[in-house]
Design a protein around this motif. Structure first.
Motif, PDB file in Angstrom:
ATOM      1  N   GLU A 230     -18.263  -6.302  12.277  1.00 42.26           N
ATOM      2  CA  GLU A 230     -18.563  -5.892  10.823  1.00 42.26           C
ATOM      3  C   GLU A 230     -17.146  -6.174  10.177  1.00 42.26           C
ATOM      4  N   HIS A 231     -17.286  -5.605   8.697  1.00 42.31           N
ATOM      5  CA  HIS A 231     -16.110  -5.679   7.757  1.00 42.31           C
ATOM      6  C   HIS A 231     -15.132  -4.387   8.138  1.00 42.31           C
ATOM      7  N   PHE A 232     -13.902  -4.446   8.248  1.00 41.00           N
ATOM      8  CA  PHE A 232     -12.996  -3.284   8.349  1.00 41.00           C
ATOM      9  C   PHE A 232     -12.029  -3.042   7.264  1.00 41.00           C
ATOM     10  N   GLU A 233     -11.926  -1.585   7.072  1.00 40.04           N
ATOM     11  CA  GLU A 233     -10.946  -1.380   6.240  1.00 40.04           C
ATOM     12  C   GLU A 233      -9.687  -0.627   6.926  1.00 40.04           C
ATOM     13  N   ILE A 234      -8.351  -0.941   6.942  1.00 42.33           N
ATOM     14  CA  ILE A 234      -7.271  -0.474   7.420  1.00 42.33           C
ATOM     15  C   ILE A 234      -6.923   0.702   6.676  1.00 42.33           C
ATOM     16  N   ARG A 235      -6.702   1.906   6.758  1.00 43.41           N
ATOM     17  CA  ARG A 235      -6.368   2.612   5.935  1.00 43.41           C
ATOM     18  C   ARG A 235      -4.598   2.627   6.061  1.00 43.41           C
ATOM     19  N   SER A 236      -4.076   2.919   4.815  1.00 40.83           N
ATOM     20  CA  SER A 236      -2.536   2.759   4.718  1.00 40.83           C
ATOM     21  C   SER A 236      -2.073   4.281   4.862  1.00 40.83           C
ATOM     22  N   ALA A 237      -1.042   4.490   5.415  1.00 44.07           N
ATOM     23  CA  ALA A 237      -0.445   5.902   5.442  1.00 44.07           C
ATOM     24  C   ALA A 237       0.119   6.314   4.121  1.00 44.07           C
ATOM     25  N   PRO A 238      -0.054   7.449   3.468  1.00 44.57           N
ATOM     26  CA  PRO A 238       0.563   7.905   2.136  1.00 44.57           C
ATOM     27  C   PRO A 238       1.907   8.022   2.436  1.00 44.57           C
TER      28      PRO A 238
END
Length: 319
Positions: A230-238
């Motif tokens: 499936e589609h992925f969303e990689i979170r960026s560190a704040p």
């Protein structure tokens, strides 16, 4: 013959094991799909996802980890390497947990307990060419080095995987130079850090895989796995937030006084204003303040040597 989708290519982030640029992987996509699975880490994910987005290619995210029963300590053997591929966001979280546990149980190399593998959900595809049991094994990897005995096991489906040390056949010389050699420490000459085997070590084509194994189902399984992703969303560190009392301009004024620098001089004044404005625009003010606070605290406790980095020539850093 139907081309094989490379599901688990190794890149430059398989440190000293592989020569291959992450940015080049999408150029090897098949059916607009390509996978990355480096050894012990996911450092290449962000660059890989960005490169795939630019090329309109579907990314497949995985990792390679050594698996060991009961984490028995052994210098000589760290366990077979498994490939874990995330089907979705939940599977990706499980892979992150596996990597964390592998490094927590580091003993000459990161290692995962086989019980953690057995408890993985169906959100993760598990592939291996050598394994302890088939309780949670989805596919046997047919690679350049898979044992014919393992490949003959009928009840477990097979899938083609390239354990590539470099990307293109012409990259071998660069790979050997990159991996290098060193003295073995026992007076026996040099120990070479690269694989000197004669079997192909690049990302293999369908014809090369099929010539060795003759398994058409293993080709189709690369498509089945790719279709399940499936589609992925990689979170960026704040960005880190500073919670202290320091003020960047006041710190620079204090530092200038201590170093005998006249900030009323037009050259210094313009440079200081420019750098402070740039740091603010790039949202790095908190980062600078946190690092400055850490260094000030460290200097009260110990000798602090010269640092290095990308801000050489900065007046703010100097002050």
């Amino acid at each position: 013959m139907k081309p094989i989708i490379p599901l688990a290519a190794r890149t430059e982030y398989s440190f000293r094991k592989t020569f291959g640029f992450v940015s080049d992987l999408p150029n090897h996509a098949v059916n607009e799909c390509i996978g990355i699975a480096d050894i012990n880490n996911t450092f290449g994910y962000h660059e890989f996802l960005s490169a795939c987005e630019d090329k309109k290619v579907k990314p497949i995210l995985g990792v390679r980890l050594s698996v060991w029963p009961n984490l028995e300590k052994s210098r000589l053997y760290i366990g077979p390497e498994y490939i874990f591929i995330a089907k979705n966001q939940l599977g990706l979280e499980e892979i992150y947990d596996l990597i964390f546990e592998a490094h927590e149980n580091f003993y000459y190399a990161p290692r995962v307990d086989i019980d953690l593998v057995r408890n993985l959900s169906e959100n993760v595809v598990v592939i291996a060419e050598n394994f302890f049991d088939d309780e949670r094994l989805d596919y046997i990897a047919l690679t350049q080095t898979t044992s014919p005995i393992i490949a003959s096991i009928e009840q477990i489906p097979k899938v083609y995987i390239s354990n590539n040390s470099f990307t293109h056949p012409t990259d071998r010389a660069v790979y050997e130079l990159m991996a290098g050699s060193r003295k073995d420490g026992k007076g026996n000459g040099f120990k070479y850090n690269f694989e000197s085997q004669t079997y192909p070590q690049h990302i293999l084509s369908s014809e090369e895989h099929f010539l060795q194994w003759g398994n058409k189902e293993a080709i189709e399984n690369t498509y089945r796995i790719a279709d399940s992703i499936e589609h992925f969303e990689i979170r960026s560190a704040p960005m880190v937030k500073y919670k202290g009392q320091l003020d960047m301009r006041e710190m620079c004024i204090q530092g200038a006084a201590e170093k005998g620098i006249d900030l009323f001089d037009e050259v210094y004044a313009e440079r200081l204003d420019y750098e402070l404005r740039l740091i603010e625009e790039k949202n790095y003010m908190d980062y600078f303040l946190v690092v400055a606070d850490m260094i000030r605290t460290a200097k009260k406790q110990m000798l602090v040597g010269p640092a290095r980095g990308s801000s050489a020539g900065s007046l703010v850093c100097y002050l």
